[in-house]
Design a protein around this motif. Structure first.
Motif, mmCIF file in Angstrom:
data_model
loop_
_atom_site.group_PDB
_atom_site.id
_atom_site.type_symbol
_atom_site.label_atom_id
_atom_site.label_comp_id
_atom_site.label_asym_id
_atom_site.label_seq_id
_atom_site.Cartn_x
_atom_site.Cartn_y
_atom_site.Cartn_z
ATOM 1 N N GLN A 197 0.818 -1.210 0.000
ATOM 2 C CA GLN A 197 0.000 0.000 0.000
ATOM 3 C C GLN A 197 0.852 1.261 0.000
ATOM 4 O O GLN A 197 0.455 2.294 -0.546
ATOM 5 C CB GLN A 197 -0.935 -0.006 1.218
ATOM 6 N N ASN A 198 2.027 1.189 0.595
ATOM 7 C CA ASN A 198 2.908 2.357 0.664
ATOM 8 C C ASN A 198 3.811 2.513 -0.558
ATOM 9 O O ASN A 198 4.694 3.374 -0.582
ATOM 10 C CB ASN A 198 3.776 2.285 1.918
ATOM 11 N N ALA A 199 3.598 1.688 -1.577
ATOM 12 C CA ALA A 199 4.464 1.706 -2.751
ATOM 13 C C ALA A 199 3.956 2.662 -3.825
ATOM 14 O O ALA A 199 3.789 2.284 -4.987
ATOM 15 C CB ALA A 199 4.615 0.300 -3.317
ATOM 16 N N THR A 200 3.713 3.908 -3.453
ATOM 17 C CA THR A 200 3.206 4.896 -4.416
ATOM 18 C C THR A 200 4.134 6.095 -4.540
ATOM 19 O O THR A 200 3.761 7.096 -5.147
ATOM 20 C CB THR A 200 1.807 5.379 -3.991
ATOM 21 N N GLU A 201 5.320 5.991 -4.010
ATOM 22 C CA GLU A 201 6.227 7.139 -3.979
ATOM 23 C C GLU A 201 6.705 7.549 -5.369
ATOM 24 O O GLU A 201 7.065 8.701 -5.598
ATOM 25 C CB GLU A 201 7.428 6.809 -3.076
#
Length: 465
Positions: free
Chosen positions: A267-271
């Motif tokens: 889920q945090n892999a949107t950078e």
């Protein structure tokens, strides 16, 4: 050497108790026509993976296949709570498990053998229980689990229980974060194993010594006690500063939870953006930061830090799971084949040619991934960092020999030794190695394949590519 740190204990374990998939509990790990599915690939650091959003008793075949390929038991979750959920079905399940009656293997519970046969048939390795409410028939449920542990080998199977440690011996909820005598019947009972993953609630700092001594006092293994991390609420910080240093001093294992529908690493892999390829590239990097440490090199892990942000700038200081336990491998037999296929793609290729020009996802066909990501050393065999003297290592969706991805090296380096796989192959002089590669820039690969043998792991043998 075969391990980054040969002196590190191999007894400490790591478990994921997270979903694997998108924010849609229907699709989860099921194959489908998308390219941005959760294709987790750092299996070499996992000892078990319980799919938090998989209800009893359902484990998709694709999830089971990739987990078993990497020697990792899977699991599914029975969720009960006191916060507004209807626990009627959970109560029925507990009543069914507690039903006494003879079975064909001489046990005292009518459904223990039936459950084990069902799990074996469908490839389900373990059962997770989230008991945030009163557990009915507590005494019988403990005995039932113990009976399953005893009988499973007779059926040529195994049995695992992932137990969130929020119940007292009598089944009433106790949200404390310590394994003590008031909870120990959910760990060992009358000298028999009841569970093998005891998941401590998150405020365990300062009480690990009690949990360890309790586990040992009842005849259990303290490494079956798992210090819990809520990576939805606190990322890899823990519930307070200093948690990792405290954990490192005790013989316990580690478990991540978070969240109910989507793995928080994914889920945090949107950078890098929201496109399929951007998310996938960021997800690969986040996995490597979490497991190999901020330098993405398990031989060069930072000091212990409690990190509350998943951003690259913060994660550069994270020590990584590799600082606490070594990578494992199931690569013991020849022939050995990998195409570095992650289990998804923007198209599908065969022998380098596109045969299916659509997005796809099937984590069940994921190839063996490198044991270490990325153990890179220089000419003196000292660890070096990508972008700071080391070649850049990763995966690409832009091209592949088979399926959707391939491994990619790029950048400048004087010399980079990249250890990829820990293996235990019985090789002979007649064995052949086939290595398929493509040069995008230049005319020479400047690569050599190197290996070492058991007993002389630091003595490398090279072959030009």
């Amino acid at each position: 050497a075969t391990q980054v740190d040969p002196e590190m204990t191999q007894d400490r374990k790591f478990s994921l108790c997270t979903p694997m998939g998108i924010s849609d509990t229907y699709w989860q790990q099921l194959p489908r026509y998308v390219a941005d599915g959760d294709n987790f690939s750092m299996w070499s650091y996992l000892d078990s993976y319980c799919g938090w959003s998989l209800s009893w008793i359902r484990v998709p075949g694709a999830f089971g296949d990739v987990a078993h390929k990497n020697g990792v038991p899977n699991g599914c979750t029975l969720f009960i709570d006191s916060w507004g959920s209807d626990n009627t079905e959970a109560g029925k399940i507990f009543s069914m498990l507690a039903t006494k009656g003879s079975n064909e293997l001489g046990g005292q519970y009518a459904n223990s053998v039936k459950l084990l046969k069902f799990m074996k048939y469908y490839g389900v390795d373990g059962l997770c229980v989230n008991p945030e409410a009163t557990v009915s028939h507590a005494d019988d449920i403990q005995n039932f689990f113990a009976e399953c542990f005893e009988l499973a080998p007779k059926l040529d199977w195994h049995f695992h229980v992932y137990w969130y440690g929020t119940s007292g011996n009598d089944g009433y909820m106790d949200l404390g974060s310590t394994l003590n005598s008031g909870k120990s019947d959910w760990f060992m009972k009358d000298g028999k194993q009841v569970i093998d993953v005891y998941f401590l609630n998150y405020n365990w700092a300062g009480s690990l010594g009690t949990s360890v001594s309790t586990a040992k006092s009842v005849g259990g293994d303290s490494y079956d006690v798992y210090a819990g991390f809520d990576i939805q609420g606190n990322w890899v910080k823990g519930a307070g500063v200093g948690y990792w240093q405290d954990l490192a001093n005790y013989p316990v294992s580690i478990i991540f939870w978070g969240n109910h529908t989507t793995d928080m690493i994914y889920q945090n892999a949107t950078e890098d953006g929201s496109s399929d390829v951007a998310v996938q590239g960021c997800y690969l990097r986040k996995q490597e930061q979490v497991f190999s440490g901020g330098n993405r090199n398990p031989a060069l892990t930072p000091d212990y830090h409690s990190i509350a942000s998943s951003a690259d700038a913060a994660m550069k200081d994270f020590h990584g799971i590799a600082k606490l336990l070594p990578a494992r491998s199931t690569m013991n037999d020849l022939p050995f084949v990998t195409y570095f296929n992650l289990g998804s793609g923007t198209c599908f290729r065969q022998d380098g040619e596109v045969t299916f020009d659509q997005k796809w996802y099937n984590v069940g066909v994921q190839d063996y991934m490198p044991t270490w990501r990325w153990w890179i050393t220089d000419a003196d065999d000292e660890p070096i960092v990508m972008g700071e003297g080391a070649i850049n290592c990763g995966f690409t969706f832009d091209d592949s020999w088979f399926a959707g991805t391939s491994m990619k090296f790029n950048g400048e380096t004087a010399l980079s030794n990249v250890r990829l796989f820990k293996t235990d192959f019985d090789v002979t002089a007649n064995d052949e190695v086939t290595f398929v590669y493509k040069i995008n820039n230049g005319v020479k690969s400047h690569m050599k394949l190197f290996w070492s043998f058991v007993g002389s792991e630091d003595e490398f043998h090279y072959m030009d590519v």
